[in-house]
Design an enzyme around this catalytic site. Structure first.
Site, PDB file in Angstrom:
ATOM      1  N   LYS A  70      -6.172   0.702   1.100  1.00  0.00           N
ATOM      2  CA  LYS A  70      -5.150   0.425   1.970  1.00  0.00           C
ATOM      3  C   LYS A  70      -4.246  -0.243   2.285  1.00  0.00           C
ATOM      4  O   LYS A  70      -4.087  -1.496   1.715  1.00  0.00           O
ATOM      5  CB  LYS A  70      -5.486   0.413   3.778  1.00  0.00           C
ATOM      6  CG  LYS A  70      -6.785   1.367   4.120  1.00  0.00           C
ATOM      7  CD  LYS A  70      -7.232   0.898   4.902  1.00  0.00           C
ATOM      8  CE  LYS A  70      -8.388   2.760   5.398  1.00  0.00           C
ATOM      9  NZ  LYS A  70      -8.870   2.229   7.022  1.00  0.00           N
ATOM     10  N   LYS A  83      11.617  -3.734   2.814  1.00  0.00           N
ATOM     11  CA  LYS A  83      10.582  -3.341   3.148  1.00  0.00           C
ATOM     12  C   LYS A  83       9.500  -4.166   2.412  1.00  0.00           C
ATOM     13  O   LYS A  83       9.395  -3.900   1.082  1.00  0.00           O
ATOM     14  CB  LYS A  83      10.179  -1.609   3.118  1.00  0.00           C
ATOM     15  CG  LYS A  83       8.801  -0.813   3.602  1.00  0.00           C
ATOM     16  CD  LYS A  83       9.089   0.470   3.886  1.00  0.00           C
ATOM     17  CE  LYS A  83       9.101   0.924   2.407  1.00  0.00           C
ATOM     18  NZ  LYS A  83       8.524   2.551   3.039  1.00  0.00           N
TER      19      LYS A  83
END
Length: 158
Positions: A70, A83
């Site tokens: 994840k 980002k």
């Protein structure tokens, strides 16, 4: 052990066009669609593409050391077009990494040209230093190539 690796790719597209993909969930959608040999599946676990969004990445069988992990969007700066995503569960964390961050930065070179700068920051426990080979820029380089090609084709067909 800690370090960073970077890759830069110059593309014949305005930075704003490239950021429309890299700064949103569109990047995950396109990578999942265009690069199934690199990342088999990308699922949205939570969020809307902003800071705090969590994705589950599943890798093809045979990917060295990885089945899934994840990642969380921990910083998005739309003005600077940066980002940061951190692995927050599984994958590399299970192999001794305490930090594995990917930073995508879209740099405006001129009105029609930009640079996709991808940087991997990592921290790895000394007793797991043999796993340092897992840190490389091949995946982010391939993503940059395929995404920019897709955007160039889309622009040519518009």
């Amino acid at each position: 052990m800690h370090g960073e690796l970077s890759h830069e790719l110059e593309v014949g597209l305005p930075a704003s066009v490239v950021w429309e993909v890299y700064g949103t969930l569109e990047l995950a959608n396109l990578v999942g669609k265009l690069l199934p040999n690199l990342i088999e599946k990308i699922e949205l676990v939570e969020g809307d593409g902003g800071v705090g969004t969590v994705l589950l990445l599943t890798f093809p069988k045979g990917t060295p050391g990885l089945t899934s992990y994840k990642e969380k969007f921990v910083m998005i700066d739309n003005e600077k077009r940066i980002k940061d995503t951190d692995v927050v569960e599984g994958g590399l964390l299970d192999l001794g990494f305490s930090l594995y961050r990917i930073r995508f930065e879209i740099v405006e070179k001129d009105a029609d040209t930009s640079i996709i700068r991808s940087t991997i920051f990592y921290e790895l426990a000394d007793e797991h230093s043999a796993n340092a080979f897992l840190v490389n820029t091949q995946a982010v380089a391939k993503i940059g190539e395929v995404i920019s090609q897709h955007l160039l084709e889309k622009q040519a067909n518009a």
